[in-house]
Structures are given as C-alpha cells and as structure tokens.
Design a protein around this motif. Structure first.
Motif, PDB file in Angstrom:
ATOM      1  N   THR A   1       0.762  -1.339   0.047  1.00 57.41           N
ATOM      2  CA  THR A   1      -0.068   0.262   0.026  1.00 57.41           C
ATOM      3  C   THR A   1       0.812   1.286   0.150  1.00 57.41           C
ATOM      4  OG1 THR A   1      -0.182   0.126   2.416  1.00 57.41           O
ATOM      5  CG2 THR A   1      -1.882  -1.199   1.334  1.00 57.41           C
TER       6      THR A   1
ATOM      7  N   GLN B   1       0.249   5.759   0.247  1.00 57.38           N
ATOM      8  CA  GLN B   1      -0.821   6.814   0.532  1.00 57.38           C
ATOM      9  C   GLN B   1      -0.441   7.943  -0.786  1.00 57.38           C
ATOM     10  OE1 GLN B   1      -3.586   7.636   2.753  1.00 57.38           O
ATOM     11  NE2 GLN B   1      -3.709   9.019   0.885  1.00 57.38           N
TER      12      GLN B   1
ATOM     13  N   ALA C   1      -3.977  -1.967  -9.718  1.00 59.55           N
ATOM     14  CA  ALA C   1      -3.944  -1.066  -8.500  1.00 59.55           C
ATOM     15  C   ALA C   1      -5.171  -0.779  -8.044  1.00 59.55           C
ATOM     16  CB  ALA C   1      -2.701  -0.137  -8.419  1.00 59.55           C
TER      17      ALA C   1
ATOM     18  N   VAL D   1      -7.474   2.134  -5.473  1.00 60.32           N
ATOM     19  CA  VAL D   1      -7.478   3.147  -4.407  1.00 60.32           C
ATOM     20  C   VAL D   1      -8.703   3.467  -3.534  1.00 60.32           C
ATOM     21  CG1 VAL D   1      -8.329   4.845  -6.237  1.00 60.32           C
ATOM     22  CG2 VAL D   1      -6.734   5.684  -4.203  1.00 60.32           C
ATOM     23  N   SER D   2      -8.701   3.741  -2.381  1.00 58.92           N
ATOM     24  CA  SER D   2      -9.766   3.765  -1.504  1.00 58.92           C
ATOM     25  C   SER D   2     -10.069   5.528  -1.734  1.00 58.92           C
ATOM     26  CB  SER D   2      -9.290   3.666  -0.059  1.00 58.92           C
ATOM     27  OG  SER D   2      -8.334   4.671   0.348  1.00 58.92           O
TER      28      SER D   2
ATOM     29  N   MET E   1      -5.539   5.834  -0.668  1.00 56.59           N
ATOM     30  CA  MET E   1      -4.793   4.641  -0.209  1.00 56.59           C
ATOM     31  C   MET E   1      -4.747   3.727  -1.377  1.00 56.59           C
ATOM     32  SD  MET E   1      -2.481   3.618   1.942  1.00 56.59           S
ATOM     33  CE  MET E   1      -2.857   4.179   3.431  1.00 56.59           C
TER      34      MET E   1
ATOM     35  N   THR F   1      -3.695   0.329  -3.072  1.00 56.58           N
ATOM     36  CA  THR F   1      -3.200  -1.109  -3.087  1.00 56.58           C
ATOM     37  C   THR F   1      -2.798  -1.747  -4.445  1.00 56.58           C
ATOM     38  OG1 THR F   1      -4.723  -1.240  -1.108  1.00 56.58           O
ATOM     39  CG2 THR F   1      -3.889  -3.215  -2.019  1.00 56.58           C
TER      40      THR F   1
END
Length: 219
Positions: free
Chosen positions: A15, A17, A46, A48-49, A53, A55
């Motif tokens: 992960t 940021q 990938a 993304v939140s 974030m 991943t």
C-alpha cells in the motif's frame, strides 16, 4: 490539482498513500486528499480507497486519479511484483539463468555506480554497484542474492570481517529458504575488482569453492 505518491510498488498487496493538493487563487496550496474523489484507471494493477490509499494488485501500470469538482489530477504508478522460479523436483537443481545481457543493460543504465564497487579498497563487502545489480536481478527472480564467501576471512579482507563477495552473485538452485542455503550457483560478474578500472565479466565457478546465499539483511 497535483497528485503525488510513489511511482512504483514492488509487493503484491503493498500500500501507499497518495495525496491531492490544489493551488488557490492566492497562490497558497491546500490539501484536498480526504475530500477528493479517487479512482484507478487500471484496477487490475492497483486499487485506491476513498482516502487515497493505493493497494497493489498485480503487475501493470495505472494512473491514480483525484477529482474535486471540475478540477482533476493524476499520477502514474507501476506495480512490479518480484517473481520467483518454483522449486525444482526432488533430487534436481535449477539451471543457472543466463543474465549476462541483463547485467550489461543495467550497468549501462547506471554507469556511475561501477566506480563505487570497491569502497575503501575493501573487497569482501557489499557496495552500491552490487546492491543495485542484485536488486535489479531480484525483480526478475528472487532466487538471486549475495555470496557470503565462506572460504575467505579477515586476513583476506584487510583485517575486516568478510560480509560478502563484492563482485559475485549467488542463485539458489534448490528447494527451501534462500537465506543460508549452500545450494547455490556462483558467478563472478566483475573483473579487476578493486582495480582501475573494473569491468564486467561472467565466470561461473559453481562447485569450485563453497558458497552461502545471503541477503545481507537487505531483503
């Protein structure tokens, strides 16, 4: 909007940021990371939140995008998960991969490092050049590492402890953990080491002397 974050993640599930900032009309900048809408243009590589974030999922490239109203920004990300050749069948050993051309290519990409291959004139220790070569090889196959050089001692190293051969690489050809393995192919990849100038070579000496695989605690 300016999106910032690492350009590469090298572990599956790793992960990082990402942040999003905007420049106001006053010239000041403001962090909009938590308020932005985040997305990944390639979720196979990938995700993304909502908070930025990211991943890593699998090898590939993606743009990580942040939007705030009509303002949009993005940053490129590469996911490069290290590979590992599966263990050989019982009683067999893996062949030594021929990575001569790969080493030549990587050396040409960072020519300034070759002069740092023998720091302080001490031969049996790690160095910036070998660290770089091993790191690049491990992107291809994590079986690559250093040779702890068990056949040498302080008397061969200016009175200093032997850390590893500064001009050799080791490849674990057997099953089980790499660290401490004696099932290793050994290759000398630097001629005239600690000389002026050193140059690339390729001399396989597997079986000529004992070798022990080591990570030097780097990976």
């Amino acid at each position: 909007m300016r999106v910032t974050g690492p350009t590469e993640i090298t572990t599956a599930g790793g992960t990082a940021q990402f942040t999003a900032t905007v420049t106001l009309s006053t010239g000041a900048t403001e962090d909009r990371t938590s308020a932005a809408q985040w997305s990944s243009e390639n979720t196979a590589a990938a995700t993304v939140s909502n908070s930025g974030m990211v991943t890593a999922v699998a090898d590939g490239n993606s743009n990580i995008v942040a939007s705030f109203g009509a303002v949009r920004g993005s940053a490129g990300l590469s996911v490069r998960v290290p590979k590992r050749t599966p263990d050989p069948p019982a009683g067999q050993r893996l062949p030594l991969p021929d990575v001569r051309a790969f080493i030549q290519q990587k050396n040409a990409e960072r020519p300034e490092l070759l002069a740092q291959s023998c720091p302080g004139g001490v031969k049996y220790r790690s160095n910036p050049w070998l660290d770089y070569i091993v790191d690049e090889l491990r992107k291809v196959d994590t079986r690559w590492g250093y040779n702890a050089k068990p056949s040498r001692g302080p008397a061969d190293n200016g009175g200093l402890p032997v850390i590893a051969a500064g001009d050799e690489i080791a490849y674990n050809y057997g099953p089980g953990p790499d660290q401490g393995s004696r099932d290793v192919h050994l290759v000398d990849i630097l001629a005239n080491h600690c000389g002026n100038p050193p140059s690339l070579t390729w001399r396989v000496f597997t079986g000529e002397e004992p070798g022990i695989w080591t990570s030097l605690g780097r990976f």
